[in-house]
Design an enzyme around this catalytic site. Structure first.
Site, PDB file in Angstrom:
ATOM      1  N   ASP A  47     -16.065  14.069 -12.618  1.00 18.71           N
ATOM      2  CA  ASP A  47     -18.100  13.868 -12.861  1.00 18.71           C
ATOM      3  C   ASP A  47     -18.491  14.805 -10.951  1.00 18.71           C
ATOM      4  OD1 ASP A  47     -20.707  12.321 -11.048  1.00 18.71           O
ATOM      5  OD2 ASP A  47     -19.410  11.262 -11.071  1.00 18.71           O
ATOM      6  N   LYS A  64     -26.788   3.623 -14.771  1.00 16.22           N
ATOM      7  CA  LYS A  64     -26.793   3.053 -13.427  1.00 16.22           C
ATOM      8  C   LYS A  64     -27.599   1.568 -13.611  1.00 16.22           C
ATOM      9  CE  LYS A  64     -23.802   5.818 -10.972  1.00 16.22           C
ATOM     10  NZ  LYS A  64     -23.373   6.853 -10.246  1.00 16.22           N
ATOM     11  N   ASP A 122     -26.020  11.392 -14.756  1.00 11.75           N
ATOM     12  CA  ASP A 122     -26.539  10.165 -13.952  1.00 11.75           C
ATOM     13  C   ASP A 122     -26.939  10.079 -12.690  1.00 11.75           C
ATOM     14  OD1 ASP A 122     -25.943   8.766 -11.674  1.00 11.75           O
ATOM     15  OD2 ASP A 122     -23.786   8.898 -11.543  1.00 11.75           O
ATOM     16  N   GLU A 182     -20.428  14.861 -16.095  1.00 12.29           N
ATOM     17  CA  GLU A 182     -21.356  14.423 -15.151  1.00 12.29           C
ATOM     18  C   GLU A 182     -21.971  15.093 -13.987  1.00 12.29           C
ATOM     19  OE1 GLU A 182     -19.681   9.968 -14.353  1.00 12.29           O
ATOM     20  OE2 GLU A 182     -21.778   9.667 -13.427  1.00 12.29           O
ATOM     21  N   SER A 240     -12.762   5.297 -11.945  1.00 10.63           N
ATOM     22  CA  SER A 240     -13.028   7.077 -11.484  1.00 10.63           C
ATOM     23  C   SER A 240     -12.514   7.192 -10.505  1.00 10.63           C
ATOM     24  CB  SER A 240     -14.524   6.280 -11.181  1.00 10.63           C
ATOM     25  OG  SER A 240     -15.767   8.000 -10.140  1.00 10.63           O
TER      26      SER A 240
HETATM   27  O1  OSB Z   1     -21.218   8.698  -9.501  1.00 11.80           O
HETATM   28  O2  OSB Z   1     -19.860   7.254  -9.744  1.00 11.80           O
HETATM   29  C1  OSB Z   1     -20.922   7.600  -9.338  1.00 11.80           C
HETATM   30  C2  OSB Z   1     -20.022   5.814  -6.670  1.00 11.80           C
HETATM   31  C3  OSB Z   1     -20.008   6.100  -5.721  1.00 11.80           C
HETATM   32  C4  OSB Z   1     -21.437   6.308  -5.943  1.00 11.80           C
HETATM   33  C5  OSB Z   1     -21.376   7.769  -7.122  1.00 11.80           C
HETATM   34  C6  OSB Z   1     -20.570   7.722  -8.519  1.00 11.80           C
HETATM   35  C7  OSB Z   1     -18.990   6.921  -8.189  1.00 11.80           C
HETATM   36  C8  OSB Z   1     -18.379   6.548  -8.732  1.00 11.80           C
HETATM   37  C9  OSB Z   1     -16.994   5.152  -9.127  1.00 11.80           C
HETATM   38  O3  OSB Z   1     -17.682   6.955  -9.059  1.00 11.80           O
HETATM   39  C10 OSB Z   1     -17.993   3.764  -9.934  1.00 11.80           C
HETATM   40  C11 OSB Z   1     -17.343   2.698  -9.650  1.00 11.80           C
HETATM   41  O4  OSB Z   1     -15.932   2.977 -10.346  1.00 11.80           O
HETATM   42  O5  OSB Z   1     -18.078   2.155  -9.074  1.00 11.80           O
HETATM   43 MG    MG Z   2     -21.884  10.170 -11.206  1.00  7.87          MG
END
Ligand code: OSB
Ligand code: MG
Length: 367
Positions: free
Chosen positions: A187, A261, A237, A212, A134
């Protein structure tokens, strides 16, 4: 099991570089680590919060309150199992990340007592997991391209970039020009509104794996309208925070893919139900992340061995934190895979020296 002792640690873990998303900027990971002791065994869990309520309504301070003032006093001296925790969690509305902090420690403890690696408790089968990356927002598109180049050289299997209004189409077009048809998704972290959906509709030309969470963090209805207008699958999400919300979103066709998550859902137990519902409804899921410490990531790694995790998630080696709190490090093979540990529980040891070094607040209670 009777919980003999609980320790709670509030940590501030510095990131190597700030991570920028559609909701804001993260410079340190402010989390709560929970350890539960029973009969000589110790289980570890993580509430993977942020410093302020910018992703959802929770932050490290609300999680501290919920865990130390509300949850812990209700489990000490009690004979707890997952049904007990389910009932306890139903009495406290919301605060899902905080619940995950306690519940994940429970699962680690339980699997250690049963002498099994954690993934076996949930019926996970996969022995290794493909890694995805990411990539945060940057003012300079060349920086994002460079990060993709590096991730590609390391054989990551999926590339996710963060976008926000005004920082989307040109960047994606540059990536497609340079890297062709790589497995790419974006995202938006709820940074678009229904008034600027034309910007989202334009992204339909780039063959993205999914978009996303484009719209509001608690919206389902407008995602359903948007999905009718675009062929790119919408992945939710932020909006999916319970089994009930997931059911409704599927009914309304507001998503084609779900980011699970376990923190956002309120634990691994409810996440398993959401996973099973999605499998039944043919909605593939993938494992999301929140820049967890090694403890949190290890839990996610184990859980993502379940069969409906059909899309590569935000699982990878822990390389965004300056220092981690587990040993050994989570590492990725040359094929871009992480192998599941076979030792009991999460399968990693706690680096107590680092845990103490980054601890800003500590609480302990015994029966
Ligand atoms: O929305 O997926 C998300 C990190 C912090 C808060 C929200 C998100 C994220 C990431 C990183 O996209 C995901 C990771 O590698 O842990
Ligand atoms: Mg996300």
């Amino acid at each position: 099991m009777i919980i003999d002792n609980v320790s709670v640690f509030q940590l501030k873990l510095p990131l190597k570089k700030p991570f920028i998303t559609g909701f804001g900027r993260i410079e340190n990971k402010d989390i709560i680590i929970v350890s539960l002791k029973s009969n000589g065994f110790v289980g570890w869990g993580e509430a993977s919060t942020l410093y302020a309520p910018i992703y959802n309504h929770e932050d490290v301070f609300t999680a501290w309150h919920v865990i130390t003032d509300l949850l812990i006093p209700r489990i000490l001296k009690k004979d707890i199992d997952i049904n007990f925790l389910e009932k306890l969690f139903s009495e406290i509305k919301g605060h899902n990340i905080a619940k995950m902090g306690l519940e994940s420690a429970f699962w680690d403890l339980k699997s250690k007592m049963n002498n099994k690696p954690l993934f076996k408790l949930f019926g996970g089968r996969k022995k290794e997991i493909k890694c995805g990356v990411s990539i945060g927002i940057s003012k300079n598109p060349a920086e994002v391209l460079e990060k993709i180049r590096i991730a590609q050289a390391k054989n990551y299997h999926r590339f996710k970039i963060k976008i926000k209004p005004g920082n989307d189409k040109e960047l994606i077009s540059l990536i497609r020009k340079e890297f062709g048809d790589i497995p790419l998704m974006c995202d938006a972290n709820s940074s678009y509104s229904f008034n600027n959906i034309n910007e989202l509709i334009e992204l339909d030309d780039y063959n993205l794996m999914m978009i996303e969470q484009p719209l509001s963090h608690d919206d389902i209805i407008n995602h359903s309208f948007l999905q009718k207008k675009i062929k790119t699958p919408i992945c939710l999400d932020e909006s999916i925070t319970s089994l009930d919300k997931c059911e409704k979103a599927i009914k309304l066709k507001a998503l084609k893919i779900l980011n699970i998550k376990p923190g956002r859902m309120g634990g691994l137990n409810v996440s398993k139900k959401v996973h099973d519902l999605c499998m039944k409804k043919e909605i593939p899921v993938w494992m999301g992340g929140m820049l967890e410490s090694g403890i949190g990531k290890a839990h996610l790694l184990h859980f993502s061995t379940l069969p409906n995790f059909k899309i590569v998630g935000d699982i990878g080696p822990q390389n965004y934190l300056k220092e981690d709190i587990i040993e050994p490090k989570i590492t990725m093979s040359e094929e871009g895979m992480i192998s599941l540990p076979e030792t009991p529980g999460i399968g990693f040891s706690i680096n107590m020296k680092n845990l103490k070094k980054f601890c800003v607040k500590h609480f302990t209670a015994s029966k």
